[in-house]
Design a protein around this motif. Structure first.
Motif, PDB file in Angstrom:
ATOM      1  N   GLN A   1       0.806  -1.221   0.000  1.00 10.91           N
ATOM      2  CA  GLN A   1       0.000   0.000   0.000  1.00 10.91           C
ATOM      3  C   GLN A   1       0.843   1.278   0.000  1.00 10.91           C
ATOM      4  OE1 GLN A   1      -3.415  -0.406  -0.173  1.00 10.91           O
ATOM      5  NE2 GLN A   1      -2.882  -2.572  -0.316  1.00 10.91           N
ATOM      6  N   VAL A   2       1.942   1.271   0.733  1.00  8.49           N
ATOM      7  CA  VAL A   2       2.769   2.463   0.911  1.00  8.49           C
ATOM      8  C   VAL A   2       3.990   2.354   0.016  1.00  8.49           C
ATOM      9  CG1 VAL A   2       4.056   3.840   2.591  1.00  8.49           C
ATOM     10  CG2 VAL A   2       2.004   2.607   3.306  1.00  8.49           C
ATOM     11  N   SER A   3       4.286   3.414  -0.727  1.00 12.45           N
ATOM     12  CA  SER A   3       5.472   3.383  -1.587  1.00 12.45           C
ATOM     13  C   SER A   3       6.155   4.743  -1.582  1.00 12.45           C
ATOM     14  CB  SER A   3       5.090   3.012  -3.017  1.00 12.45           C
ATOM     15  OG  SER A   3       4.313   4.040  -3.588  1.00 12.45           O
ATOM     16  N   CYS A   4       7.421   4.739  -1.959  1.00 16.60           N
ATOM     17  CA  CYS A   4       8.164   5.975  -2.157  1.00 16.60           C
ATOM     18  C   CYS A   4       9.314   5.659  -3.104  1.00 16.60           C
ATOM     19  CB  CYS A   4       8.644   6.558  -0.837  1.00 16.60           C
ATOM     20  SG  CYS A   4      10.091   5.779  -0.137  1.00 16.60           S
TER      21      CYS A   4
ATOM     22  N   THR B   1      11.423  -2.691  -4.932  1.00 13.20           N
ATOM     23  CA  THR B   1      10.133  -3.310  -5.224  1.00 13.20           C
ATOM     24  C   THR B   1      10.317  -4.680  -5.862  1.00 13.20           C
ATOM     25  OG1 THR B   1       9.982  -2.362  -7.442  1.00 13.20           O
ATOM     26  CG2 THR B   1       9.012  -1.081  -5.660  1.00 13.20           C
ATOM     27  N   HIS B   2       9.316  -5.510  -5.720  1.00 17.22           N
ATOM     28  CA  HIS B   2       9.212  -6.720  -6.519  1.00 17.22           C
ATOM     29  C   HIS B   2       7.728  -7.080  -6.652  1.00 17.22           C
ATOM     30  CE1 HIS B   2       9.508  -8.874  -2.561  1.00 17.22           C
ATOM     31  NE2 HIS B   2       8.644  -9.666  -3.135  1.00 17.22           N
TER      32      HIS B   2
ATOM     33  N   THR C   1       2.414  -5.185  -6.311  1.00 23.00           N
ATOM     34  CA  THR C   1       3.800  -4.757  -6.148  1.00 23.00           C
ATOM     35  C   THR C   1       4.080  -4.562  -4.669  1.00 23.00           C
ATOM     36  OG1 THR C   1       3.807  -3.668  -8.295  1.00 23.00           O
ATOM     37  CG2 THR C   1       5.499  -2.984  -6.719  1.00 23.00           C
ATOM     38  N   GLN C   2       5.132  -5.204  -4.194  1.00 21.86           N
ATOM     39  CA  GLN C   2       5.537  -5.031  -2.799  1.00 21.86           C
ATOM     40  C   GLN C   2       6.697  -4.037  -2.777  1.00 21.86           C
ATOM     41  OE1 GLN C   2       7.559  -8.274  -0.724  1.00 21.86           O
ATOM     42  NE2 GLN C   2       6.248  -7.874   1.026  1.00 21.86           N
TER      43      GLN C   2
END
Length: 88
Positions: A51-54, A59-60, A67-68
């Motif tokens: 849910q949270v990205s920056c 990532t994978h 996408t994690q």
């Protein structure tokens, strides 16, 4: 944390920390044969989320297609081989 950082940036910092510990005598009890140290390096995931990205996160893609996003942290473990007990 390791995400977005090249290894060549990490090792000088690790060397400086190791040198400081050595100067304080904190590594003496870990010394082994020929005055060597055993150091294991690991880079476990420190935080992960779908849910949270920056931009600084790694990532994978999961099997589900999601996408994690995750961070990794470098964790050195300084130790020595277990000493064998002398038989009485």
């Amino acid at each position: 944390m390791l995400s977005g950082v090249e290894l060549k940036q990490i090792f000088p910092v690790f060397e400086k920390i190791l040198q400081g510990l050595d100067e304080l005598g904190q590594l003496n009890r870990f010394r082994s044969v020929s005055d060597t140290l055993w150091v294991a390096m690991d880079s476990p995931k420190y935080f992960s989320s779908t849910q949270v990205s920056c931009p600084q996160r790694s990532t994978h893609t999961l099997r589900s297609g999601d996408t994690q996003h995750f961070y990794r942290v470098v964790t050195p473990d300084i130790g020595n081989r277990p000493r064998q007990q002398k038989k009485s």
